[in-house]
Design a protein around this motif. Structure first.
Motif, PDB file in Angstrom:
ATOM      1  N   PHE A   1     -21.385  26.296 -48.018  1.00 47.70           N
ATOM      2  CA  PHE A   1     -20.208  25.723 -47.366  1.00 47.70           C
ATOM      3  C   PHE A   1     -19.290  25.083 -48.405  1.00 47.70           C
ATOM      4  CE2 PHE A   1     -17.704  22.584 -45.134  1.00 47.70           C
ATOM      5  CZ  PHE A   1     -17.368  23.217 -43.948  1.00 47.70           C
ATOM      6  N   ARG A   2     -19.861  24.313 -49.321  1.00 44.74           N
ATOM      7  CA  ARG A   2     -19.041  23.700 -50.360  1.00 44.74           C
ATOM      8  C   ARG A   2     -18.324  24.762 -51.196  1.00 44.74           C
ATOM      9  NH1 ARG A   2     -23.417  19.957 -50.609  1.00 44.74           N
ATOM     10  NH2 ARG A   2     -24.445  21.202 -52.213  1.00 44.74           N
ATOM     11  N   ALA A   3     -19.018  25.849 -51.491  1.00 44.37           N
ATOM     12  CA  ALA A   3     -18.418  26.921 -52.293  1.00 44.37           C
ATOM     13  C   ALA A   3     -17.289  27.617 -51.545  1.00 44.37           C
ATOM     14  CB  ALA A   3     -19.492  27.942 -52.679  1.00 44.37           C
ATOM     15  N   SER A   4     -17.446  27.782 -50.243  1.00 47.60           N
ATOM     16  CA  SER A   4     -16.439  28.490 -49.446  1.00 47.60           C
ATOM     17  C   SER A   4     -15.192  27.657 -49.178  1.00 47.60           C
ATOM     18  CB  SER A   4     -17.037  28.938 -48.104  1.00 47.60           C
ATOM     19  OG  SER A   4     -18.065  29.876 -48.299  1.00 47.60           O
TER      20      SER A   4
ATOM     21  N   ALA B   1     -11.532  16.243 -43.169  1.00 45.72           N
ATOM     22  CA  ALA B   1     -12.056  17.062 -42.072  1.00 45.72           C
ATOM     23  C   ALA B   1     -13.130  18.014 -42.575  1.00 45.72           C
ATOM     24  CB  ALA B   1     -10.924  17.838 -41.408  1.00 45.72           C
ATOM     25  N   ALA B   2     -12.929  18.606 -43.763  1.00 42.47           N
ATOM     26  CA  ALA B   2     -13.933  19.510 -44.327  1.00 42.47           C
ATOM     27  C   ALA B   2     -15.214  18.755 -44.646  1.00 42.47           C
ATOM     28  CB  ALA B   2     -13.384  20.185 -45.582  1.00 42.47           C
ATOM     29  N   ARG B   3     -15.079  17.554 -45.223  1.00 42.13           N
ATOM     30  CA  ARG B   3     -16.266  16.752 -45.540  1.00 42.13           C
ATOM     31  C   ARG B   3     -16.974  16.280 -44.272  1.00 42.13           C
ATOM     32  NH1 ARG B   3     -13.048  15.429 -49.962  1.00 42.13           N
ATOM     33  NH2 ARG B   3     -11.952  13.788 -48.850  1.00 42.13           N
ATOM     34  N   PHE B   4     -16.197  16.027 -43.214  1.00 40.98           N
ATOM     35  CA  PHE B   4     -16.806  15.646 -41.939  1.00 40.98           C
ATOM     36  C   PHE B   4     -17.711  16.769 -41.435  1.00 40.98           C
ATOM     37  CE2 PHE B   4     -16.651  15.826 -37.264  1.00 40.98           C
ATOM     38  CZ  PHE B   4     -17.244  14.615 -36.962  1.00 40.98           C
ATOM     39  N   PHE B   5     -17.203  18.004 -41.463  1.00 43.09           N
ATOM     40  CA  PHE B   5     -18.029  19.136 -41.037  1.00 43.09           C
ATOM     41  C   PHE B   5     -19.250  19.294 -41.946  1.00 43.09           C
ATOM     42  CE2 PHE B   5     -14.550  21.787 -38.713  1.00 43.09           C
ATOM     43  CZ  PHE B   5     -14.821  21.098 -37.545  1.00 43.09           C
ATOM     44  N   LEU B   6     -19.035  19.178 -43.257  1.00 44.42           N
ATOM     45  CA  LEU B   6     -20.144  19.351 -44.191  1.00 44.42           C
ATOM     46  C   LEU B   6     -21.209  18.276 -43.998  1.00 44.42           C
ATOM     47  CD1 LEU B   6     -21.476  20.662 -46.660  1.00 44.42           C
ATOM     48  CD2 LEU B   6     -19.996  19.271 -48.108  1.00 44.42           C
ATOM     49  N   ASP B   7     -20.782  17.027 -43.887  1.00 42.69           N
ATOM     50  CA  ASP B   7     -21.738  15.918 -43.803  1.00 42.69           C
ATOM     51  C   ASP B   7     -22.391  15.797 -42.429  1.00 42.69           C
ATOM     52  OD1 ASP B   7     -21.144  15.292 -46.410  1.00 42.69           O
ATOM     53  OD2 ASP B   7     -19.747  13.686 -45.912  1.00 42.69           O
ATOM     54  N   GLU B   8     -21.610  16.024 -41.373  1.00 42.75           N
ATOM     55  CA  GLU B   8     -22.107  15.769 -40.018  1.00 42.75           C
ATOM     56  C   GLU B   8     -22.692  17.000 -39.326  1.00 42.75           C
ATOM     57  OE1 GLU B   8     -22.391  12.846 -38.895  1.00 42.75           O
ATOM     58  OE2 GLU B   8     -21.081  11.672 -40.188  1.00 42.75           O
TER      59      GLU B   8
ATOM     60  N   GLN C   1     -15.603  25.027 -33.791  1.00 42.41           N
ATOM     61  CA  GLN C   1     -14.160  25.105 -33.611  1.00 42.41           C
ATOM     62  C   GLN C   1     -13.702  24.316 -32.389  1.00 42.41           C
ATOM     63  OE1 GLN C   1     -13.758  29.544 -34.072  1.00 42.41           O
ATOM     64  NE2 GLN C   1     -12.286  28.924 -35.624  1.00 42.41           N
ATOM     65  N   HIS C   2     -14.509  24.348 -31.331  1.00 40.57           N
ATOM     66  CA  HIS C   2     -14.175  23.572 -30.144  1.00 40.57           C
ATOM     67  C   HIS C   2     -14.219  22.077 -30.450  1.00 40.57           C
ATOM     68  CE1 HIS C   2     -15.014  21.672 -26.148  1.00 40.57           C
ATOM     69  NE2 HIS C   2     -13.998  22.449 -25.825  1.00 40.57           N
ATOM     70  N   MET C   3     -15.219  21.654 -31.216  1.00 33.57           N
ATOM     71  CA  MET C   3     -15.313  20.241 -31.593  1.00 33.57           C
ATOM     72  C   MET C   3     -14.085  19.816 -32.399  1.00 33.57           C
ATOM     73  SD  MET C   3     -19.305  19.772 -32.684  1.00 33.57           S
ATOM     74  CE  MET C   3     -19.133  18.034 -33.021  1.00 33.57           C
TER      75      MET C   3
ATOM     76  N   LEU D   1     -26.372   1.112 -32.562  1.00 28.41           N
ATOM     77  CA  LEU D   1     -25.713   2.421 -32.437  1.00 28.41           C
ATOM     78  C   LEU D   1     -24.712   2.653 -33.569  1.00 28.41           C
ATOM     79  CD1 LEU D   1     -25.024   2.304 -28.585  1.00 28.41           C
ATOM     80  CD2 LEU D   1     -26.881   3.503 -29.756  1.00 28.41           C
ATOM     81  N   ALA D   2     -24.993   2.092 -34.728  1.00 31.73           N
ATOM     82  CA  ALA D   2     -24.046   2.177 -35.841  1.00 31.73           C
ATOM     83  C   ALA D   2     -23.821   3.615 -36.304  1.00 31.73           C
ATOM     84  CB  ALA D   2     -24.534   1.326 -37.015  1.00 31.73           C
ATOM     85  N   ALA D   3     -24.871   4.435 -36.322  1.00 35.00           N
ATOM     86  CA  ALA D   3     -24.725   5.811 -36.793  1.00 35.00           C
ATOM     87  C   ALA D   3     -23.848   6.620 -35.845  1.00 35.00           C
ATOM     88  CB  ALA D   3     -26.095   6.469 -36.930  1.00 35.00           C
ATOM     89  N   LEU D   4     -23.997   6.390 -34.547  1.00 33.77           N
ATOM     90  CA  LEU D   4     -23.152   7.064 -33.557  1.00 33.77           C
ATOM     91  C   LEU D   4     -21.703   6.633 -33.713  1.00 33.77           C
ATOM     92  CD1 LEU D   4     -22.603   8.716 -31.014  1.00 33.77           C
ATOM     93  CD2 LEU D   4     -23.386   6.764 -29.666  1.00 33.77           C
ATOM     94  N   GLN D   5     -21.488   5.350 -33.874  1.00 32.24           N
ATOM     95  CA  GLN D   5     -20.136   4.825 -34.065  1.00 32.24           C
ATOM     96  C   GLN D   5     -19.497   5.424 -35.319  1.00 32.24           C
ATOM     97  OE1 GLN D   5     -18.323   2.925 -32.191  1.00 32.24           O
ATOM     98  NE2 GLN D   5     -16.661   2.273 -33.542  1.00 32.24           N
ATOM     99  N   GLN D   6     -20.262   5.518 -36.391  1.00 34.09           N
ATOM    100  CA  GLN D   6     -19.739   6.069 -37.641  1.00 34.09           C
ATOM    101  C   GLN D   6     -19.337   7.534 -37.466  1.00 34.09           C
ATOM    102  OE1 GLN D   6     -22.548   6.452 -40.889  1.00 34.09           O
ATOM    103  NE2 GLN D   6     -20.948   6.201 -42.409  1.00 34.09           N
ATOM    104  N   PHE D   7     -20.158   8.290 -36.748  1.00 36.06           N
ATOM    105  CA  PHE D   7     -19.830   9.688 -36.496  1.00 36.06           C
ATOM    106  C   PHE D   7     -18.492   9.808 -35.763  1.00 36.06           C
ATOM    107  CE2 PHE D   7     -19.774  12.976 -33.184  1.00 36.06           C
ATOM    108  CZ  PHE D   7     -19.767  14.125 -33.977  1.00 36.06           C
ATOM    109  N   LEU D   8     -18.321   9.040 -34.710  1.00 36.15           N
ATOM    110  CA  LEU D   8     -17.085   9.111 -33.931  1.00 36.15           C
ATOM    111  C   LEU D   8     -15.879   8.675 -34.762  1.00 36.15           C
ATOM    112  CD1 LEU D   8     -18.396   7.661 -30.551  1.00 36.15           C
ATOM    113  CD2 LEU D   8     -17.735  10.025 -30.980  1.00 36.15           C
ATOM    114  N   GLU D   9     -16.016   7.579 -35.483  1.00 33.85           N
ATOM    115  CA  GLU D   9     -14.890   7.081 -36.284  1.00 33.85           C
ATOM    116  C   GLU D   9     -14.525   8.059 -37.394  1.00 33.85           C
ATOM    117  OE1 GLU D   9     -14.190   3.166 -37.546  1.00 33.85           O
ATOM    118  OE2 GLU D   9     -15.433   2.234 -35.993  1.00 33.85           O
TER     119      GLU D   9
END
Length: 246
Positions: free
Chosen positions: A45-48, A61-68, A156-158, A187-195
């Motif tokens: 993914f990082r290479a692409s 946005a790309a790092r969000f997809f890669l990390d999450e 893509q829907h997300m 619920l810090a991890a959930l909050q971080q994901f949303l933010e």
């Protein structure tokens, strides 16, 4: 998954599936192989998406997809938090936010299932073959093209929903106000994901081009890994990975 079921039930069912696969992997001695597959996919993914990751606009946005979504991180804590709050999501948030959580749970379960099967083949093939060929062969032996296509559709829907939701000022304000209560409730991890998702897609502007490019590039690799001559596919993978090495 039966879409007529309440969102909370769908989320919990997907997370139960992930938990069962993790437990099975530990019992079968697949933990290291699953980790190797995830690391390999994160590398690809990082290479692409080196261009996106280097961009101040598209990078978050790309790092969000890669990390999450595509990363090789341990999501056990976040999963547990999603499971605990699943029932409250439908009471506290608009339907679109709840469906975003359903998407995440489905993506997570799909990925874990595919990675688990790939890891079995990865282990069986062994290190007698170069990692690129080992990865491509494990992909083909896993099969399930429909599941790969579904993964891409959910991602893509997300992305589209995240951008749409960032236009709601009241929702953004409510999310910021949730920080302390979320931390207090564990619920810090959930909050971080949303933010992180809201921040990344809020800064993106029009996400159409970003998501279309992801669709084009991921479909290219889905087709190549399933259909292309194996030697040709492995050479292309090596070339893409080598191009990003320092």
């Amino acid at each position: 998954m039966n879409e007529s079921l309440p969102a909370a039930d769908r989320i919990r069912a997907q997370l139960c599936s992930v938990s069962a696969l993790r437990e099975q992997a530990r019992g079968e001695g697949l933990g290291a192989a699953v980790s190797a597959v995830k690391q390999w996919q994160a590398r690809r993914f990082r290479a692409s998406y080196t261009d996106f990751l280097a961009s101040p606009v598209q990078g978050p946005a790309a790092r969000f997809f890669l990390d999450e979504l595509y990363g090789d991180h341990d999501f056990a804590e976040r999963d547990a938090q999603f499971g605990r709050i699943a029932g409250a999501l439908e009471r506290l948030f608009p339907d679109a936010v709840t469906e975003l959580a359903v998407d995440l749970a489905e993506m997570h379960a799909l990925t874990e299932s595919l990675d688990h099967t790939m890891a079995s083949h990865w282990l069986a093939i062994g290190d007698r073959e170069a990692d690129t060929r080992r990865y491509a062969r494990a992909w083909r032996l896993t099969g399930r093209r429909d599941a790969r296509e579904r993964q891409l559709a959910v991602v893509q829907h997300m992305g589209a929903e995240l951008q749409r939701l960032t236009r709601s000022k009241s929702l953004l304000m409510a999310l910021k106000m949730m920080r302390r209560p979320a931390q207090a409730a564990g619920l810090a991890a959930l909050q971080q994901f949303l933010e992180r998702g809201f921040t990344a897609f809020g800064a993106l502007g029009d996400a159409h081009s970003f998501l279309a490019t992801i669709g084009e590039r991921e479909r290219h690799w889905i087709d190549a890994l399933f259909d292309q001559d194996l030697d040709t596919c492995c050479a292309a993978l090596d070339a893409e990975l080598c191009a990003t090495r320092p």
